[in-house]
Design a protein around this motif. Structure first.
Motif, PDB file in Angstrom:
ATOM      1  N   ASN A  31       0.598  -1.163  -0.116  1.00 28.40           N
ATOM      2  CA  ASN A  31      -0.092   0.093   0.004  1.00 28.40           C
ATOM      3  C   ASN A  31       0.771   1.202   0.103  1.00 28.40           C
ATOM      4  N   VAL A  32       2.115   1.223   0.254  1.00 23.55           N
ATOM      5  CA  VAL A  32       3.041   2.411   0.108  1.00 23.55           C
ATOM      6  C   VAL A  32       3.692   2.518  -1.150  1.00 23.55           C
ATOM      7  N   ARG A  33       3.362   3.893  -1.517  1.00 21.58           N
ATOM      8  CA  ARG A  33       3.793   4.382  -2.774  1.00 21.58           C
ATOM      9  C   ARG A  33       5.226   3.909  -3.015  1.00 21.58           C
ATOM     10  N   GLY A  34       5.378   3.359  -4.168  1.00 17.69           N
ATOM     11  CA  GLY A  34       6.989   3.125  -4.626  1.00 17.69           C
ATOM     12  C   GLY A  34       7.371   1.698  -4.237  1.00 17.69           C
ATOM     13  N   ILE A  35       6.504   0.973  -3.607  1.00 24.10           N
ATOM     14  CA  ILE A  35       6.725  -0.518  -3.378  1.00 24.10           C
ATOM     15  C   ILE A  35       5.810  -1.503  -4.335  1.00 24.10           C
ATOM     16  N   GLY A  36       6.289  -2.334  -4.965  1.00 22.44           N
ATOM     17  CA  GLY A  36       5.503  -3.194  -5.837  1.00 22.44           C
ATOM     18  C   GLY A  36       5.896  -4.755  -5.341  1.00 22.44           C
ATOM     19  N   PRO A  37       5.083  -5.707  -5.783  1.00 23.70           N
ATOM     20  CA  PRO A  37       5.400  -7.004  -5.597  1.00 23.70           C
ATOM     21  C   PRO A  37       6.925  -7.270  -5.566  1.00 23.70           C
ATOM     22  N   ALA A  38       7.641  -7.162  -6.559  1.00 22.38           N
ATOM     23  CA  ALA A  38       8.940  -7.563  -6.801  1.00 22.38           C
ATOM     24  C   ALA A  38       9.872  -6.912  -5.782  1.00 22.38           C
ATOM     25  N   LYS A  39       9.645  -5.662  -5.336  1.00 22.10           N
ATOM     26  CA  LYS A  39      10.462  -5.027  -4.398  1.00 22.10           C
ATOM     27  C   LYS A  39      10.011  -5.458  -3.103  1.00 22.10           C
ATOM     28  N   LEU A  40       8.915  -5.818  -2.782  1.00 19.42           N
ATOM     29  CA  LEU A  40       8.653  -6.414  -1.684  1.00 19.42           C
ATOM     30  C   LEU A  40       9.343  -7.885  -1.386  1.00 19.42           C
ATOM     31  N   ASP A  41       9.161  -8.701  -2.414  1.00 24.78           N
ATOM     32  CA  ASP A  41       9.912  -9.901  -2.235  1.00 24.78           C
ATOM     33  C   ASP A  41      11.460  -9.801  -1.917  1.00 24.78           C
ATOM     34  N   GLN A  42      12.181  -8.742  -2.409  1.00 23.10           N
ATOM     35  CA  GLN A  42      13.411  -8.675  -2.173  1.00 23.10           C
ATOM     36  C   GLN A  42      13.646  -7.877  -0.800  1.00 23.10           C
ATOM     37  N   ILE A  43      12.832  -7.668   0.080  1.00 25.82           N
ATOM     38  CA  ILE A  43      13.076  -7.188   1.307  1.00 25.82           C
ATOM     39  C   ILE A  43      12.275  -7.783   2.457  1.00 25.82           C
ATOM     40  N   ARG A  44      11.422  -8.680   1.980  1.00 22.97           N
ATOM     41  CA  ARG A  44      10.364  -9.437   2.797  1.00 22.97           C
ATOM     42  C   ARG A  44      11.186 -10.189   4.101  1.00 22.97           C
ATOM     43  N   SER A  45      12.264 -10.694   3.901  1.00 20.82           N
ATOM     44  CA  SER A  45      12.932 -11.378   4.834  1.00 20.82           C
ATOM     45  C   SER A  45      13.931 -10.535   5.689  1.00 20.82           C
ATOM     46  N   LEU A  46      13.762  -9.213   5.417  1.00 23.10           N
ATOM     47  CA  LEU A  46      14.697  -8.265   6.014  1.00 23.10           C
ATOM     48  C   LEU A  46      13.782  -7.415   7.016  1.00 23.10           C
ATOM     49  N   VAL A  47      12.496  -7.731   6.858  1.00 21.49           N
ATOM     50  CA  VAL A  47      11.639  -6.787   7.736  1.00 21.49           C
ATOM     51  C   VAL A  47      10.582  -7.623   8.516  1.00 21.49           C
TER      52      VAL A  47
END
Length: 234
Positions: A216-232
């Motif tokens: 829901n945050v501007r600038g974050i899509g599925p690809a970017k979320l998968d990139q940082i999912r394990s870090l947050v």
């Protein structure tokens, strides 16, 4: 005993009251009429009238003094000092400096201050500080605690290092509900603008309930979320 003397039929003497100024003027007029209109009589009458007028001015009671509140000078409203307007206060960033600094403690800094500004406010780095593990350029967020680690010391899990230069690890993901802009900026693929958007979304909508809320945050899509999912985490 001898008899009391008979009362006298003559009343005791009582002084006559002083003639009024009107009676004196009328008497003066009678004298003028009796003297006639010769130049000498007119001159004498004029002098006499002048003397009487001067005496009347000197002897008559002066007019009542004005009331004190009327005789005092009035305050000029324009001269009154205007009440000073309350100075606008600039909101401050309140942060805590902990770890390897000379004077750990709570500090109030101007908005936009960086971790480096906090370190200087705390007296600088301690001799055993490890500045390479701290992002000194990270912006400060109100209410956070910046921990400066020492050489060889592991960073406490609950400490904020202002966006550590090495970034978060898989064993220590950062909490989306408490992370600072500096920590979020250290995530791969997340720049300062997106980090600010993550914090703004948290401020507007409340705590993140799941990592997927980042979509829901501007600038974050599925690809970017998968990139940082394990870090947050939340």
């Amino acid at each position: 005993m001898p008899d009391a003397p008979p009362s006298s039929p003559i009343e005791p003497f009582r002084p006559l009251p002083d003639p009024s100024w009107r009676e004196r003027i009328e008497t003066l007029a009678e004298r003028l009429r009796s003297l006639g209109r010769t130049p000498r009589a007119v001159l004498a009458a004029a002098v006499t009238a002048g003397v009487i007028a001067v005496a009347a001015v000197l002897l008559l009671p002066s007019t009542a003094d004005p009331a004190p509140e009327e005789s005092l000078p009035r305050a000029d409203a324009s001269a009154a000092p205007a009440s000073a307007a309350p100075a606008a206060t600039t909101p401050l960033v309140v942060v805590q400096a902990a770890g390897a600094v000379v004077h750990p403690g709570l500090y109030r800094l101007a908005p936009g201050a960086r971790v480096d500004d906090l370190v200087h406010a705390a007296g600088g780095l301690a001799p055993d500080a490890d500045p390479d593990r701290v992002n000194l350029a990270a912006p400060l967020v109100d209410g956070e605690k910046i921990y400066i680690p020492r050489v060889g010391e592991p960073t406490p899990s609950d400490a904020t290092s202002g966006g550590a230069a090495s970034g978060p690890t898989r064993s220590q993901p950062i909490d989306l509900n408490t992370a600072s802009i500096g920590q979020l900026d250290a995530l791969p693929g997340i720049g300062p603008a997106t980090a600010q958007a993550i914090v703004d979304y948290r401020a507007q909508h409340g705590r993140y309930r799941s990592v997927d809320d980042l979509l829901n945050v501007r600038g974050i899509g599925p690809a970017k979320l998968d990139q940082i999912r394990s870090l947050v985490r939340v």
